[in-house]
Each structure stands twice: as structure tokens, then as C-alpha cells.
Scaffold this motif. Structure first.
Motif, PDB file in Angstrom:
ATOM      1  N   ILE A 107      -9.441   1.036  -0.706  1.00 36.29           N
ATOM      2  CA  ILE A 107      -8.379   1.877  -1.242  1.00 36.29           C
ATOM      3  C   ILE A 107      -8.772   3.338  -1.037  1.00 36.29           C
ATOM      4  O   ILE A 107      -9.843   3.764  -1.456  1.00 36.29           O
ATOM      5  CB  ILE A 107      -8.023   1.481  -2.702  1.00 36.29           C
ATOM      6  N   ARG A 114       0.881  -1.169   0.000  1.00 33.49           N
ATOM      7  CA  ARG A 114       0.000   0.000   0.000  1.00 33.49           C
ATOM      8  C   ARG A 114       0.914   1.213   0.000  1.00 33.49           C
ATOM      9  O   ARG A 114       1.719   1.357   0.924  1.00 33.49           O
ATOM     10  CB  ARG A 114      -0.877   0.014   1.248  1.00 33.49           C
ATOM     11  N   GLU A 133      -4.379   6.664  -2.936  1.00 31.73           N
ATOM     12  CA  GLU A 133      -3.576   5.515  -2.527  1.00 31.73           C
ATOM     13  C   GLU A 133      -3.320   4.599  -3.732  1.00 31.73           C
ATOM     14  O   GLU A 133      -4.143   4.499  -4.640  1.00 31.73           O
ATOM     15  CB  GLU A 133      -4.310   4.725  -1.431  1.00 31.73           C
ATOM     16  N   VAL A 179      -2.298   0.621  -4.538  1.00 31.70           N
ATOM     17  CA  VAL A 179      -2.188  -0.716  -3.954  1.00 31.70           C
ATOM     18  C   VAL A 179      -1.702  -1.673  -5.039  1.00 31.70           C
ATOM     19  O   VAL A 179      -2.219  -1.653  -6.163  1.00 31.70           O
ATOM     20  CB  VAL A 179      -3.539  -1.195  -3.373  1.00 31.70           C
TER      21      VAL A 179
END
Ligand code: C2O
Ligand code: CU
Ligand code: CU
Length: 496
Positions: free
Chosen positions: A457, A439, A461, A463
Motif C-alpha cells: 500500500i 485500490r 493510497e 485499499v
């Protein structure tokens, strides 16, 4: 209400103005001028509808007046060659005392039974649509071929039935099933179509974890709803394009639930089955508990936590040690904001006091997987009905990605903020359990180091996941805010 809307709109205009000046001083090289204009128009349209990332209406506290209902375990059929029958149907359910509410359910009027599989089982399910609209039967988290997955391409018309077959090849876990018809998923789930799947394997049976179904192994399906003044689930009235939320919580379809437990360790299998609401589960005393499983299997070791957050469709198995408490503690599972979700009534009975083993699984994320190049990029963007993935809305005729069966690839998912900041999206892929690599470049938290099929999420962000499909077929990937999914925040990967 009117005042609140106006204030919100004002706040949005300020945000948009400041958003604009940011953009003009730091132009986004990739954004053409015309795109920018169109984008602004869209933002203005959003304002016109007085839409913002609204505060979510809080839940009412559970009064604890009703004992929690436990879904029945589905018995296999005796019919030759058919193992289970799962029927989508309409019905009436007494959610409020003495009042019938119109609902949907599987093999009953509301929600569904629990399907219990063992790893290695060859399962046949006869699915039947007894609704008067099309539906599909999707097995969320199950690693099956595209043909058995029950995505939007597999609609059964009213009165139709279809037998699907698959072998259970994945490890012990708590999965679920729900409909997935094109543009109608949110409404059908809201009306009550959702059920549980338990998978057991040699490992789960040898660990000595609490596994007395309904006694110390309890499923908890969290769903928030709005009931109108006739106590009906009026989806069209309740519907919110950014995710339908309500102030009334049902757990396993039970209004104002409480759970009676013995003084023993109790395993709670939490499923966020809500259309859109996120939950952060805690004990009202602040005491800790352990998480033992993620969406698709056991963690390697129990993780001690004071709270666990689940976005729609995520699961967590936790164990609470009730031998540490008694009736005087007024123990309850609460939401982050302090609202009582589930009060516990602790009896004076001692139960079996099982030890939780320190080692539960052998999940690994290899160096090789961590170092694979990113081969698929997914950008989530938007709100309300203007949601998209990689700039596009879902098109059943369009395949967005292809991937080889049995080959691990790294997907990078990015949640692109909008001028109002953006919102959390729960991202889900059909047909596979995957591993979260990072992350924002950091290793995921301890309680996400296990098999996942959905994850939250945050805005801005990134991921990274390592994902491999064991079977072939066309699979959906989408935001699991069901209204976002219905509004087109979904794509398709073809595995060949
Ligand atoms: Cu719960 Cu398309 O999934
Ligand atoms: Cu799914
Ligand atoms: Cu979303």
C-alpha cells in the motif's frame, strides 16, 4: 557518509518547514494543537536520529557461481498420530565457501524444509523449540484456528513443544511459515527461520502445469542480508528500525545463485522473504512471462507481464518459457534497478513442454461483496520505531476489532503519508485469504485478482478488501516490514 547525512537532514528540515506551512494554511480540523506540537517533537526526534526514508542500499549482482539450493520436502513421521515434526534450532551453515556462519533453521541449520499438504489433509505438526530464546510457529497464509496460527500469544519457551492440528481446507497455493515472537520476529527470520508450504488440490493436479519439484517447479525465497567482516549475520549491527536491508542477496539461502533449467516451461514460485526490501522482478532481455498465482491460489487466467513487484511476504507464481531461449541468451532474472538476482543456465535438453491452460481457477469477487459497507478502517502511519495503526501501537492485551466467523466484511486500509511523503507498507492479515476490491476506488490490477493475504500500500493510497475468517481465534494484522511489526505496527482481530 557524514555529508550525506547532513544533506539528508537539511532536506528533511526543508520538507518539515514546507509541511508546516501547508498545515497552517490548511489546518487539519481533527488535529488538536497539542497533538500538533507533540507531532512536531516526534518529527524533530526523527531528524535527530538523521532518519529519512533513506535510499535502499542496492544489491550486489549474483555471480552465478553456486547452483541454487532447493529446500528438501519434509517427510512425515512414522510415529503414531504425529504427521510432521518442525523444530526451530541453531546451527552453522556454509554460506561462504569454507566458512561457517551462525544461523537459525527449521530441522536443519538454515531456513527450513518444504511442507507439502493436500487439500483435505488433516495435519498434525509437532513444533519444538530448540533455540535458547522463545519462538512461535506461524503459518503465513494458512486458514487455521487462532490456536494453531502461532501468533505472539503462542510462544514456546526453550525446550518446549506443542502439537497443533488443523485441516487443510483452502485451495492449492504457495504459503510459508516463520516465527512470530513478540518483538523478536525480525531477528529470528533474519537469522534464518523461514520455510515453505505447498498446498495441492484436484484442480492444481489436473492443470498440467510444471510440477516436478526442483526441476521445473522451483521455489525462490528472496532474502537480503548484511554479513559482517566475520561473515556473521549480526542482526543488532545490521538492524534498521525502518526495515533491515542488506546488499547481499540469498535465494533459498544460496549466495551468488544460478539456476540450471531445461528448454521447457518452468514455474517459479517467488516468495519475498526479506525483512523489508521490495523487489520488482524482470527478465534482463525484457521478455515477458506469465503470472499464474497470487498469495493464496491461482488467478483465473494467466496474466502476461514484463515485471512483477512483491513486497515482503507476498508470493507470485510465474512461468517462464525457456524453450524460447538458449545458452547464448545469458538470460537472468533481474531486479528493477538492473541488478542480477538469478542468472539462468539453459541446458540443451528439451523438457516436457506443457501448455498453460487458459483457465486456471474460478475466483470471483461478487457485486454484493463490492457493495458491502466498510465496517473496519485501518490507518497505517509512521516510520522507524514510530509506527502505529489507528494511532496505536500493538498491545497484546488489546483486541482492536471483532468479527463474526464466516461473515464477510469490508476493511478499508489507508496509508497516511507523513511530512516526508511516507513509505510503502506491506499489509498482512493472519488466518484468512481475502480479496482486493479496489485500490483508490479502481479495480486492482489483473494480477491481484486472486486470493491475497498481503499487499503493498503506497503512501496516501486506500485499499478495500473483502475478508472472511473460516475459523475462530485472535489473529494479528500488521505491516510485514518485520521491524515495523516488532515496533508495534500491528493490531488484533478477534473472530468469534
Ligand atoms: Cu508472515 Cu504475522 O506474518
Ligand atoms: Cu501471517
Ligand atoms: Cu511498515
Amino acid at each position: 557518509m557524514g555529508i550525506k547525512i547532513r544533506i539528508t537532514a537539511l532536506a528533511i528540515s526543508i520538507l518539515i518547514i514546507s509541511g508546516c506551512s501547508n498545515n497552517s494554511s490548511q489546518p487539519d480540523v481533527e488535529m488538536e494543537h497539542s497533538d500538533m506540537n507533540q507531532h512536531m517533537e516526534e518529527m524533530h526526534d526523527m531528524m535527530e536520529g538523521h532518519m529519512s526514508h533513506d535510499e535502499v542500499v542496492p544489491l550486489n549482482d549474483s555471480t552465478g557461481e553456486n547452483e541454487l539450493k532447493i529446500p528438501a520436502m519434509l517427510e512425515p513421521d512414522n510415529e503414531e498420530g504425529i504427521v510432521y515434526t518442525v523444530k526451530a534450532q541453531k546451527g552453522q551453515t556454509e554460506i561462504f565457501n569454507g566458512i561457517e556462519t551462525n544461523t537459525y533453521g527449521y530441522n536443519g541449520s538454515f531456513l527450513g524444509p518444504m511442507l507439502h499438504f493436500e487439500k483435505g489433509d488433516k495435519v498434525k505438526i509437532r513444533t519444538i523449540n530448540e533455540l535458547d530464546e522463545e519462538t512461535t510457529f506461524h503459518w503465513h497464509g494458512l486458514e487455521v484456528s487462532g490456536e494453531a496460527d502461532g501468533g505472539p500469544h503462542d510462544a514456546l519457551q526453550p525446550g518446549e513443544e506443542k502439537v497443533i492440528e488443523f485441516e487443510v481446507t483452502q485451495e492449492a497455493s504457495t504459503l510459508w511459515f516463520h516465527p512470530h515472537p513478540h518483538g523478536k520476529t525480525a531477528e529470528q527470520v533474519y537469522n534464518g527461520l523461514a520455510g515453505l508450504i505447498y498446498i495441492e488440490d484436484d484442480n492444481s493436479k489436473s492443470l498440467g502445469l510444471p510440477n516436478d519439484y526442483g526441476k521445473n517447479d522451483i521455489p525462490l525465497i528472496f532474502q537480503d542480508r548484511i554479513f559482517d567482516d566475520k561473515h556473521e549475520l549480526n542482526y543488532n549491527a545490521a538492524m534498521n528500525d525502518d526495515g533491515t536491508v542488506g546488499e547481499t542477496l540469498l535465494i533459498n539461502g544460496t549466495l551468488n545463485p544460478k539456476l540450471t533449467v531445461n528448454q521447457e516451461k518452468v514455474r517459479l514460485r517467488l516468495l519475498n522473504g526479506s525483512n523489508a526490501r521490495n523487489y520488482t522482478f524482470k527478465l534482463n532481455t525484457g521478455d515477458s512471462f506469465v503470472q499464474i498465482a497470487t498469495d493464496g491460489g491461482f488467478l483465473n487466467a494467466p496474466v502476461t507481464l514484463n515485471e512483477v513487484t512483491l513486497t515482503p511476504s507476498e508470493r507470485a507464481e510465474i512461468i517462464i518459457d525457456f524453450s524460447q531461449f538458449n545458452a547464448e541468451n545469458d538470460l537472468a532474472l533481474i531486479n528493477e534497478d538492473g541488478y542480477v538476482l538469478l542468472p539462468f543456465e539453459i541446458s540443451d535438453q528439451n523438457g516436457v513442454n506443457s501448455e498453460i491452460p487458459g483457465e486456471l481457477n474460478d475466483f470471483t469477487l461478487t457485486e454484493e461483496e463490492k457493495n458491502l459497507p466498510v465496517t473496519k478502517k485501518v490507518e497505517l502511519f509512521g516510520m522507524m520505531d514510530m509506527v502505529e495503526i489507528n494511532g496505536k501501537k500493538f498491545d497484546p492485551e488489546r483486541i482492536d476489532f471483532t468479527q463474526q466467523q464466516g461473515v464477510t466484511e469490508v476493511w478499508e486500509i489507508y496509508n497516511k503519508p507523513d511530512m516526508m511523503g511516507g513509505m510503502i507498507h506491506p499489509f498482512h492479515v493472519h488466518g484468512a485469504q481475502f480479496k482486493i476490491i479496489s485500490r483508490d476506488g479502481e479495480a486492482p490490477p489483473q494480477n491481484e485478482r486472486g486470493w491475497k493475504d498481503s499487499f503493498s500500500i503506497k503512501p496516501d493510497e486506500t485499499v478495500k478488501i473483502a475478508i472472511q475468517f473460516k475459523h475462530k481465534g485472535v489473529y494479528m494484522f500488521h505491516c510485514h516490514i518485520l521491524e515495523h511489526e516488532d515496533n508495534g505496527m500491528m493490531g488484533q482481530v478477534k473472530v468469534e
